[in-house]
Enzyme design. Structure first.
Site, PDB file in Angstrom:
ATOM      1  N   GLY A  15       0.837  -1.189   0.000  1.00 15.80           N
ATOM      2  CA  GLY A  15       0.000   0.000   0.000  1.00 15.80           C
ATOM      3  C   GLY A  15       0.877   1.245   0.000  1.00 15.80           C
ATOM      4  O   GLY A  15       2.079   1.178   0.278  1.00 15.80           O
ATOM      5  N   GLN A  51       2.550  10.100   1.886  1.00 14.05           N
ATOM      6  CA  GLN A  51       3.919   9.586   2.056  1.00 14.05           C
ATOM      7  C   GLN A  51       4.868  10.042   0.961  1.00 14.05           C
ATOM      8  O   GLN A  51       6.086   9.968   1.123  1.00 14.05           O
ATOM      9  CB  GLN A  51       3.900   8.054   2.079  1.00 14.05           C
ATOM     10  N   CYS A  71       5.629  -0.144   7.584  1.00 11.30           N
ATOM     11  CA  CYS A  71       5.326   1.121   6.905  1.00 11.30           C
ATOM     12  C   CYS A  71       6.562   1.562   6.141  1.00 11.30           C
ATOM     13  O   CYS A  71       7.678   1.524   6.686  1.00 11.30           O
ATOM     14  CB  CYS A  71       4.932   2.182   7.930  1.00 11.30           C
ATOM     15  N   LEU A  72       6.368   1.991   4.906  1.00 15.48           N
ATOM     16  CA  LEU A  72       7.508   2.401   4.082  1.00 15.48           C
ATOM     17  C   LEU A  72       8.116   3.711   4.582  1.00 15.48           C
ATOM     18  O   LEU A  72       9.211   4.073   4.169  1.00 15.48           O
ATOM     19  CB  LEU A  72       7.074   2.522   2.615  1.00 15.48           C
ATOM     20  N   HIS A  89      -4.706   1.418   7.363  1.00 12.20           N
ATOM     21  CA  HIS A  89      -3.369   2.003   7.553  1.00 12.20           C
ATOM     22  C   HIS A  89      -3.155   3.168   6.577  1.00 12.20           C
ATOM     23  O   HIS A  89      -2.680   4.244   6.966  1.00 12.20           O
ATOM     24  CB  HIS A  89      -2.324   0.894   7.339  1.00 12.20           C
ATOM     25  N   GLU A  90      -3.525   2.949   5.305  1.00  9.54           N
ATOM     26  CA  GLU A  90      -3.317   4.000   4.292  1.00  9.54           C
ATOM     27  C   GLU A  90      -4.255   5.187   4.517  1.00  9.54           C
ATOM     28  O   GLU A  90      -3.849   6.346   4.352  1.00  9.54           O
ATOM     29  CB  GLU A  90      -3.505   3.446   2.875  1.00  9.54           C
ATOM     30  N   HIS A 144      -2.898   7.499   7.048  1.00  7.38           N
ATOM     31  CA  HIS A 144      -1.878   8.424   6.504  1.00  7.38           C
ATOM     32  C   HIS A 144      -2.534   9.697   5.972  1.00  7.38           C
ATOM     33  O   HIS A 144      -1.999  10.799   6.128  1.00  7.38           O
ATOM     34  CB  HIS A 144      -1.101   7.768   5.362  1.00  7.38           C
TER      35      HIS A 144
END
Ligand code: K1U
Ligand code: ZN
Length: 167
Positions: free
Chosen positions: A46, A51, A91-92, A133-134, A137
């Site tokens: 994702g 981000q 998480c990236l 999660h996304e 963000h």
């Protein structure tokens, strides 16, 4: 193919609340394509526009093993939640650290696709976790914000160690 730099915690831009997309145009198509390229290149499942320093309500997800189920969701809204589940998250924007977060088990999400058509899906398990999660963000919230102060400190220490040894 364009790869976008991913903001790393504690970059303050990760806390910016994203604005709704108004124009479903060629520029949006380019952002979505670049987000998929970036997500796949980083082996993510994702990515949120926040981000990559684009404060618009856009997320991309693909939990398939062979990149066959790409889904771009514009202006997503969770309209129903059922149950709860505890899952391990990465998480990236926090490369190399993982922790468990409690999320809704099943969600119904309304959103627009890249063509501006209204869609709705029901998601369970990992897809449900990834979408939540996304969407966090887009509100300026990361999985770190769901952890206790003690776990946050441990995660910060681990990140510092990883980043120090990577230099
Ligand atoms: O938001 C992001 O930075 C992407 C993130 C999404 C995510 C992963 C796991 C649970 C919740 C949300 C990632 O893709 S991090 C990479 C990762 O941890 C992972 C990759 C493939 C399968 C499972 C996890
Ligand atoms: Zn993330």
């Amino acid at each position: 193919m364009a790869l976008l730099p991913i903001l790393q915690f504690p970059d303050p831009r990760l806390k910016i609340k994203a604005s709704p997309v108004i124009n479903f145009d060629a520029e949006l198509d380019i952002i979505i394509k670049d987000m998929f390229d970036t997500m796949y290149e980083q082996q993510g499942i994702g990515l949120a526009a926040t981000q990559v320093n684009i404060p618009l309500q856009i997320i991309v997800v693909d939990i398939s093993t062979n990149k066959t189920e790409p889904m771009a969701m514009i202006n997503p809204k969770i309209v129903t939640t059922i149950g709860s589940q505890l899952g391990l998250e990465g998480c990236l924007s926090f490369q190399g650290v993982y922790d468990k977060v409690t999320r809704a088990e099943t969600i119904q999400v309304d959103f627009y696709n890249a063509s501006g058509e209204k869609k709705s899906i029901k998601a369970h398990d990992l897809l449900s976790i990834c979408i939540q999660h996304e969407m966090d963000h887009l509100e300026g919230i990361t999985f770190y914000d769901h952890l206790s102060p003690l776990k946050q400190k441990r995660l910060r220490d681990k990140l510092e160690k990883i980043r120090r040894t990577a230099l």
